[in-house]
Design a protein around this motif. Structure first.
Motif, short mmCIF file in Angstrom:
data_model
loop_
_atom_site.label_atom_id
_atom_site.label_comp_id
_atom_site.label_asym_id
_atom_site.label_seq_id
_atom_site.Cartn_x
_atom_site.Cartn_y
_atom_site.Cartn_z
N ILE A 259 51.09 37.48 54.53
CA ILE A 259 50.60 37.79 52.87
C ILE A 259 51.12 35.68 52.82
CG2 ILE A 259 51.43 39.36 52.86
CD1 ILE A 259 53.97 39.59 51.46
N LYS B 130 40.08 34.09 47.86
CA LYS B 130 39.48 35.27 48.74
C LYS B 130 40.55 35.27 50.31
CE LYS B 130 35.78 37.88 46.15
NZ LYS B 130 34.97 38.11 46.96
N TYR C 4 51.90 42.42 46.33
CA TYR C 4 52.02 43.04 45.17
C TYR C 4 53.18 43.71 45.15
CZ TYR C 4 47.77 40.78 43.17
OH TYR C 4 47.21 40.01 43.06
N ASP D 232 44.78 41.92 50.04
CA ASP D 232 46.24 42.65 49.91
C ASP D 232 46.98 43.25 50.02
OD1 ASP D 232 45.05 40.22 48.13
OD2 ASP D 232 44.14 41.16 46.40
N ARG E 247 46.18 35.71 51.31
CA ARG E 247 46.40 37.57 51.38
C ARG E 247 47.54 37.46 50.04
NH1 ARG E 247 46.94 41.13 56.88
NH2 ARG E 247 46.74 42.95 55.05
N ILE E 248 47.54 38.10 48.98
CA ILE E 248 48.66 38.53 48.22
C ILE E 248 49.33 39.81 48.02
CG2 ILE E 248 49.58 37.98 45.47
CD1 ILE E 248 46.79 35.91 45.35
N GLU F 110 41.09 44.42 46.91
CA GLU F 110 40.59 43.29 48.08
C GLU F 110 41.73 44.01 49.58
OE1 GLU F 110 38.96 40.64 47.14
OE2 GLU F 110 38.56 40.91 45.33
N SER G 141 43.76 42.61 41.96
CA SER G 141 43.05 42.42 42.63
C SER G 141 43.70 43.46 43.68
CB SER G 141 42.70 41.02 43.56
OG SER G 141 41.82 40.43 42.69
#
Length: 295
Positions: free
Chosen positions: A166, A77, A83, A114, A80-81, A111, A108
Motif C-alpha cells: 500500500i 489509480k 483505510y 484499495d 494503492r490506499i 477500487e 474509493s
C-alpha cells in the motif's frame, strides 16, 4: 380510549425502559471518564516518542527516507490506499456508527487495489453485508482499547507500507469536539510528514549520543511506536465519542420516557375519572329504578 388497566401496564413498561436507559447513561459516563484518564496518562509518552523522532531526524535526516517516501511517481489509480475504519461493537449510540461508515463509503472503497481494515463489529458486519472485502480482520473489540491492540495494528500497517503493498494509509475515526459535538475524521497515517514531527525542546542532546547498533535501526524501532501512539489515540477518541453519543441518546430516551409517563398519567386519571363517573351514574340509575319499582 384505553381503559385504566391498559394504561397502567404501559406506564409500568415505560418506567422499566426508563430505568434501563438511565443505567446505560451512567455506565457510559463512567467509561467515558476512564477512557479520558487513560489517554491523558499516556499522552506524555507519545509526545516523548515524537520528540525523539524529531531529534534523530535533526541529527541524521537520511534515516527517515523510507517512512517519508510519498511515492510521487505513482499517480491516480496506480496508488494503492489502505483505510483503517474504527466503529463500535454495538448500536444505541445515535448516529455515531452511521457517520463513520458514511464517510468510509464516500471514499474509493470499491477500487480493486484499495485495502480496508476494520475495528468494531458494527462496521465489520456492515461491509460484509455490502460485499465490500475486508483485507485484514482486527478481531478486537472496540471496547477498552489498549496499547497491545494499537501496536499490533501499527505493525501490520507499517509492514504493508514498507513492502509497498500500500502507498498510503488513512484512519477514519470519530473525534469528540466537546461534550455535545462529535465528528468523523479522515486523517493520513502513512507516509509520515516531517512537518508533523516537531521539536519542542530545542536542545538536541542526541548530537552527542551513541546509537546501538546504529541510528537507522533505532529510528526504525521507534517509528512503529509513534504510529501505534497515533492509532491508540484514534481508538481512545472513538471510544470516548461512542460513549458520549450513547450518553446523549440515552438521555434523550430517558427524557422522552418521562414525557410519555406524564401524558399517560393524565390519560390514566381521565380514564379512572370516567370509570368512577360511570359507576356513580349506574348506582344513581339503579337507585332510581329501585324507587320507581317500590312505588
Amino acid at each position: 380510549m384505553a381503559n385504566a388497566r391498559e394504561i397502567q401496564g404501559r406506564i409500568k413498561s415505560i418506567k422499566d425502559t426508563r430505568k434501563i436507559t438511565s443505567a446505560m447513561y451512567m455506565v457510559s459516563s463512567s467509561k467515558l471518564q476512564k477512557a479520558r484518564r487513560d489517554l491523558q496518562n499516556t499522552e506524555p509518552y507519545f509526545y516523548a516518542i515524537q520528540e525523539s523522532l524529531a531529534k534523530i531526524l535533526n541529527f541524521a535526516p537520511e534515516v527517515g527516507s523510507k517512512f517519508f517516501d510519498q511515492r510521487e511517481e505513482k499517480k491516480g489509480k496506480d496508488r494503492r490506499i489502505g483505510y483503517l475504519v474504527i466503529t463500535a461493537d454495538k448500536g444505541l449510540a445515535g448516529a455515531y456508527n452511521h457517520n463513520v461508515i458514511k464517510m468510509a463509503e464516500e471514499l474509493s472503497l470499491n477500487e480493486e487495489d484499495d485495502m480496508l481494515f476494520v475495528v468494531g463489529q458494527v462496521g465489520r458486519h456492515y461491509f460484509e453485508r455490502k460485499s465490500i472485502p475486508i483485507d485484514i480482520h482486527f478481531n478486537y473489540t472496540a471496547q477498552n482499547p489498549s496499547m497491545n491492540r494499537a501496536r499490533h495494528i501499527a505493525e501490520k500497517l507499517t509492514e504493508l507500507f514498507l513492502d509497498e503493498k500500500i502507498d498510503e494509509v488513512f484512519v477514519i475515526f470519530t473525534r469528540m469536539i466537546n461534550s455535545i459535538t462529535v465528528e468523523p475524521v479522515f486523517q493520513k497515517l502513512l507516509p509520515l510528514k516531517e512537518e508533523h514531527i516537531e521539536i519542542k525542546d530545542k536542545n538536541n542532546y542526541y548530537e552527542h549520543a551513541d546509537f546501538m547498533p546504529d541510528v537507522q535501526t533505532v529510528f526504525d524501532k521507534i517509528v512503529p511506536n509513534y504510529v501505534a501512539g497515533f492509532i491508540y489515540g484514534a481508538l481512545i477518541e472513538s471510544y470516548c465519542s461512542e460513549h458520549n453519543s450513547r450518553m446523549m441518546a440515552m438521555q434523550t430516551a430517558t427524557d422522552a420516557a418521562s414525557d410519555m409517563i406524564k401524558r399517560l398519567g393524565i390519560q390514566y386519571n381521565r380514564a379512572r375519572q370516567a370509570a368512577i363517573t360511570q359507576e356513580i351514574t349506574e348506582v344513581i340509575a339503579g337507585s332510581k329504578a329501585q324507587k320507581n319499582k317500590t312505588v
